[in-house]
Enzyme design. Sequence first.
Site, PDB file in Angstrom:
ATOM      1  CG  ASN A   1      -2.200  -0.939   1.125  1.00  0.00           C
ATOM      2  OD1 ASN A   1      -2.887  -0.568   0.216  1.00  0.00           O
ATOM      3  ND2 ASN A   1      -2.227  -1.944   1.531  1.00  0.00           N
TER       4      ASN A   1
ATOM      5  CG  HIS B   1      -9.209  -3.375   9.669  1.00  0.00           C
ATOM      6  ND1 HIS B   1      -8.294  -4.081  10.442  1.00  0.00           N
ATOM      7  CD2 HIS B   1     -10.126  -4.405   9.778  1.00  0.00           C
ATOM      8  CE1 HIS B   1      -8.328  -4.922  10.808  1.00  0.00           C
ATOM      9  NE2 HIS B   1      -9.828  -5.405  10.607  1.00  0.00           N
TER      10      HIS B   1
HETATM   11  C1  GAR Z   1      -2.991  -4.520   4.429  1.00  0.00           C
HETATM   12  O1  GAR Z   1      -3.832  -5.616   3.932  1.00  0.00           O
HETATM   13  C2  GAR Z   1      -3.521  -3.849   5.510  1.00  0.00           C
HETATM   14  O2  GAR Z   1      -5.176  -3.467   5.296  1.00  0.00           O
HETATM   15  C3  GAR Z   1      -3.396  -4.513   6.712  1.00  0.00           C
HETATM   16  O3  GAR Z   1      -2.087  -4.815   6.800  1.00  0.00           O
HETATM   17  C4  GAR Z   1      -1.857  -5.138   5.314  1.00  0.00           C
HETATM   18  C5  GAR Z   1      -0.551  -4.336   5.142  1.00  0.00           C
HETATM   19  O4  GAR Z   1      -0.068  -4.665   3.816  1.00  0.00           O
HETATM   20  N1  GAR Z   1      -3.607  -3.585   7.866  1.00  0.00           N
HETATM   21  C6  GAR Z   1      -4.355  -4.118   8.967  1.00  0.00           C
HETATM   22  O5  GAR Z   1      -4.527  -5.218   9.240  1.00  0.00           O
HETATM   23  C7  GAR Z   1      -4.465  -3.140  10.195  1.00  0.00           C
HETATM   24  N2  GAR Z   1      -5.052  -3.620  10.997  1.00  0.00           N
HETATM   25  P1  GAR Z   1       1.151  -3.904   3.130  1.00  0.00           P
HETATM   26  O6  GAR Z   1       2.135  -3.782   4.104  1.00  0.00           O
HETATM   27  O7  GAR Z   1       1.771  -4.837   1.816  1.00  0.00           O
HETATM   28  O8  GAR Z   1       0.460  -2.762   2.684  1.00  0.00           O
END
Ligand code: GAR
Length: 191
Positions: A14, A104
């Site tokens: 992200n 989230h």
């Molecule tokens: C994402 O899917 C985000 O929605 C989640 O962690 C992942 C991070 O991925 N966030 C949570 O679970 C927050 N409670 P990334 O590091 O590849 O962006």
Amino acid sequence: MHNIAIFVSGNGTNCENIIRYFQQSSTIRVTLVISNKPDAYALVRATKLQTPCLIASKAEINDADAFLPKLRQYDIDFIVLAGFLLMIPPYLTDAFANRIINIHPSLMPKYCGKGMYGHHVHEAVKAAGETETGITIHYVNNVCDGGEIIQQFKTPILANDSVEDIEHNIHELEQTHFPQVIEQVILHGKR
Ligand code: GAR
């Protein structure tokens, strides 16, 4: 120019997507990436995209007198949490009221709160036999996953979908929608 700091703890898909999206913008920039984990892959991604990075421990983030000046140094006026796994301290939610948003990977209020992050969420969703899931983009307050919801996006779950399939579909939703929602909130304010 609006300056975003992205807070991360992990992989950073992200984070990378948001940096790239705003490289085309004349009004919004990601000017800083902050990680509480020195080995977060998000730091490698941000560095490749010439975005300054800072490593800050939980204790350093919780120290208002030391941490706020660092944000001021980069003229930060908006904070995005993208896979950031620490609670934001109250002094920061006060200083950035309605200017911190999180993503989230579930349809809140389902599958959120302490311990519910990343694949733990998708495993719980699959185990419960849900037929749909999604993402929630929300403001951050002092309650874990408790802030006001800005927008949600859904995706169906087919009977044969594995946890990995669910995770893949969630990541696609995040890549498609998160930067646009950030842009909308920054340019047009609280919905
Ligand atoms: C994402 O899917 C985000 O929605 C989640 O962690 C992942 C991070 O991925 N966030 C949570 O679970 C927050 N409670 P990334 O590091 O590849 O962006």
